[in-house]
Scaffold this motif. Sequence first.
Motif, PDB file in Angstrom:
ATOM      1  N   PRO A  17       0.818  -1.225   0.000  1.00 30.58           N
ATOM      2  CA  PRO A  17       0.000   0.000   0.000  1.00 30.58           C
ATOM      3  C   PRO A  17       0.848   1.270   0.000  1.00 30.58           C
ATOM      4  CG  PRO A  17      -0.899  -1.590   1.543  1.00 30.58           C
ATOM      5  CD  PRO A  17       0.418  -2.145   1.075  1.00 30.58           C
TER       6      PRO A  17
ATOM      7  N   LEU B 111       0.688   4.020  -2.963  1.00 32.59           N
ATOM      8  CA  LEU B 111       0.350   5.398  -2.582  1.00 32.59           C
ATOM      9  C   LEU B 111       1.370   6.376  -3.152  1.00 32.59           C
ATOM     10  CD1 LEU B 111      -1.348   7.384  -0.888  1.00 32.59           C
ATOM     11  CD2 LEU B 111       0.100   6.819   1.064  1.00 32.59           C
TER      12      LEU B 111
ATOM     13  N   HIS C 104      -5.522   6.215  -3.974  1.00 33.36           N
ATOM     14  CA  HIS C 104      -5.065   5.283  -2.946  1.00 33.36           C
ATOM     15  C   HIS C 104      -4.883   5.978  -1.596  1.00 33.36           C
ATOM     16  CE1 HIS C 104      -3.814   3.268  -6.753  1.00 33.36           C
ATOM     17  NE2 HIS C 104      -4.463   2.299  -6.158  1.00 33.36           N
TER      18      HIS C 104
ATOM     19  N   CYS D 169      -9.456  -2.782  -3.602  1.00 34.28           N
ATOM     20  CA  CYS D 169      -8.711  -2.680  -4.869  1.00 34.28           C
ATOM     21  C   CYS D 169      -9.587  -3.074  -6.055  1.00 34.28           C
ATOM     22  CB  CYS D 169      -7.484  -3.592  -4.839  1.00 34.28           C
ATOM     23  SG  CYS D 169      -6.295  -3.207  -3.536  1.00 34.28           S
TER      24      CYS D 169
END
Length: 205
Positions: free
Chosen positions: A128, A132, A152, A167
């Motif tokens: 993640p 991001l 994100h 997602c």
Amino acid sequence: METDKRKRAVALAWIAMAFMALGICSCAPTVAEENTQDDASSQDGTAFVWSSDSDCKVCHDDVVESFGDQACSASQHPDLENDCFSCHDDEQGLEKAHDGVMMGDKKKRSTLKETEVSQEACTECHSPEDVLEKTASSTALTDKNGLIVNPHDIPENEEHTNAAITCSTCHKLHSQDSVQQVAAESCLNCHHAGVYECNTCHLSK
């Protein structure tokens, strides 16, 4: 003599008619059998029972093709073509989605909306934090006032939690729809005024 010729002609005519009748009769079952075989191949009456050993390719050939289609995100994951269950890990949902499916059924395949791809199935490979950072400059989510939201890094609030955004909400690996298009449309399900800033439309009391 003339009578014998006439008798012979009549006999030959009867024989010819008999052969024609046999020919017609012999063709009829063949057609019927072919039709029966077609019906049987489309639905042979045997129920399909899903299990984690099932070969998805037997029915979902369009999904297999998506791995070779550059317009589909699946093409970026060629190593997963033979490992469907690394992403499709919702066993209960898969079992339910295949309930009532018959072997050889030619009907349009379900998109398996009853199933979910867990967040963990993606984050195992896609950190993640990395995602991001890579999408920090993305303008995919730009509202009508020019406000840009990193897809994100959407605000954590009750509405987003209830919407169960994961997602797979935006990333449809086996579809040619662009992730930018799908993401924007997903947001507009709630932000129907085209505004992403909170408390600008439905003012809290």
